[in-house]
Design an enzyme around this catalytic site. Sequence first.
Site, PDB file in Angstrom:
ATOM      1  N   ARG A   1     -74.271 -66.274  82.198  1.00  0.00           N
ATOM      2  CA  ARG A   1     -75.297 -67.016  82.946  1.00  0.00           C
ATOM      3  C   ARG A   1     -75.917 -68.148  82.129  1.00  0.00           C
ATOM      4  O   ARG A   1     -76.389 -69.136  82.688  1.00  0.00           O
ATOM      5  CB  ARG A   1     -76.353 -66.058  83.498  1.00  0.00           C
TER       6      ARG A   1
ATOM      7  N   GLU B   1     -80.096 -54.151  76.849  1.00  0.00           N
ATOM      8  CA  GLU B   1     -81.082 -53.311  77.554  1.00  0.00           C
ATOM      9  C   GLU B   1     -80.332 -52.132  78.184  1.00  0.00           C
ATOM     10  O   GLU B   1     -80.839 -51.032  78.279  1.00  0.00           O
ATOM     11  CB  GLU B   1     -81.772 -54.172  78.629  1.00  0.00           C
TER      12      GLU B   1
END
Length: 180
Positions: A62, A99
């Site tokens: 991204r 994460e």
Amino acid sequence: MSDPFNLKKHIRTVRDFPIDGIKFRDITSLIETPDAFVKTCKELARLTEGFDASIIASIESRGFIFAGSIAHDLSLPFVLARKPGKLPNETYKKSFDLEYGSTSIEIQTNTNIKNTDRVAIVDDLIATGGTAIACAELLTENFGIKPENIVILAVIDLPELGGSKRIEADGYTVETLLKY
Ligand code: AMP
């Protein structure tokens, strides 16, 4: 939390993606809105110029969406930090935790980066900071770039996960356009 450019309304939140408990901040809705996408790229380019960066490095995938626009606007070299096995030349590699899960990124050893370059590393979001720090370390450890010559730029910061604090503690500059 901070949203000085009024961009948050364009970012969709998807609960429990890709795993339970994660609030995924989805930038597809932002890039489908031309005014918001243009404003985002313009502000990131302004921060890149403010840092006097000589190179843009960006993280798959991204980050590429924003970094290509910045590199085009400022006519700067654009270096790809890619997922394993994607780059055709010999690479430097760095593993790191996410994460959710863990992975690694690579930069080609033949990339034209000098130890005097100032580098803007671009991604969409900073969570734990692991991705951005891995990219920064690829540059400091293999190309002799000093931490003070690296800025990490992202559209979104998730301060509760401590990433931007970690990045600053490691001696890098960090700039983001909005915080949750
Ligand atoms: P981290 O390395 O923990 O800072 O994670 C940042 C990277 O993981 C970025 O490339 C993001 O695209 C992705 N990411 C991590 N957490 C999220 C989230 N909550 N929403 C969207 N993307 C995320």
